[in-house]
Design an enzyme around this catalytic site. Sequence first.
Site, mmCIF file in Angstrom:
data_model
loop_
_atom_site.group_PDB
_atom_site.id
_atom_site.type_symbol
_atom_site.label_atom_id
_atom_site.label_comp_id
_atom_site.label_asym_id
_atom_site.label_seq_id
_atom_site.Cartn_x
_atom_site.Cartn_y
_atom_site.Cartn_z
ATOM 1 N N MET A 42 10.503 -64.712 48.264
ATOM 2 C CA MET A 42 9.283 -65.249 48.883
ATOM 3 C C MET A 42 8.824 -64.328 50.001
ATOM 4 S SD MET A 42 10.356 -69.267 49.142
ATOM 5 C CE MET A 42 11.428 -70.021 47.904
ATOM 6 N N MET A 74 7.893 -64.595 44.105
ATOM 7 C CA MET A 74 6.806 -65.393 44.681
ATOM 8 C C MET A 74 6.149 -64.531 45.749
ATOM 9 S SD MET A 74 8.773 -69.067 44.810
ATOM 10 C CE MET A 74 10.424 -68.371 44.661
ATOM 11 N N GLY A 148 8.183 -72.630 47.348
ATOM 12 C CA GLY A 148 8.216 -72.304 48.773
ATOM 13 C C GLY A 148 9.494 -72.723 49.464
ATOM 14 N N PHE A 149 10.082 -73.832 49.016
ATOM 15 C CA PHE A 149 11.266 -74.352 49.698
ATOM 16 C C PHE A 149 12.222 -74.988 48.700
ATOM 17 C CE2 PHE A 149 7.820 -74.314 52.735
ATOM 18 C CZ PHE A 149 8.401 -73.720 53.849
ATOM 19 N N GLY A 150 13.524 -74.885 48.972
ATOM 20 C CA GLY A 150 14.531 -75.542 48.154
ATOM 21 C C GLY A 150 14.665 -77.005 48.512
ATOM 22 N N GLY A 182 13.439 -76.388 40.023
ATOM 23 C CA GLY A 182 13.017 -77.352 41.035
ATOM 24 C C GLY A 182 13.513 -78.751 40.770
ATOM 25 N N GLY A 183 14.416 -79.221 41.608
ATOM 26 C CA GLY A 183 14.875 -80.602 41.508
ATOM 27 C C GLY A 183 15.768 -80.898 40.321
#
Length: 233
Positions: A42, A74, A148-150, A182-183
């Site tokens: 990122m 990213m 953008g974020f974990g 993601g998730g």
Amino acid sequence: MTDATRDFLIAPSILSADFARLGEEVDNVLASGADIVHFDVMDNHYVPNLTIGPMVCEALRKHGVTAPIDAHLMVKPVDRLIGDFIDAGATYITFHPEASDHIDRSLQLIRDGGCKSGLVFNPATPLSFLDHVMDKVDMVLLMSVNPGFGGQSFLPGTLNKLRAARQRIDASGYDIRLEIDGGVKVDNIAEIARAGADTFVAGSAVFGAGSEADPHRYDSVMRAFREQLAGVR
């Protein structure tokens, strides 16, 4: 490729690892049965966070990591970093179509450098970006969170998008992996696989497991992932 013949690959994201002990963390997660090392790159420009660059990839190769490294860029613009990650030893390099002025050229840059190429789709990015480049893509990565974020929760609408992507891949006749990021957790990985994914990025679900003092702490979560996937037909 039918569900029964798909080989499922697990790609822990080092974004959730302990960066002070990164080489050891990667060694341990690979010893626990992980298939791919996933890099979330990122730039604080395309996404509102700043993480790691090609030097970390090169350092892991020098450390002795031989497993495939999956660099998810990213970043914008993307072409310069494609070259840097080729030189650093990446196996897969994936990028977002919005980050490239010429998607076909960026994909070809990756292939020309001897790496496998891929496109990444945010939750609101249409799959139509694949229409004219299926012959240059080795990986399709669907984001099941906004990048953008974990540590974010899986967006359920991604399941329908996975099914649509699986149909496109199967109809194309090309050997293209379908990755999800993601998730991803033990309790939803089977449902995600049934929707068509064959490669699973998991960060906090893996690196948040067990006691930091235990070198085998990733064994149980990796085993749980495999048990869930074994039931997918």
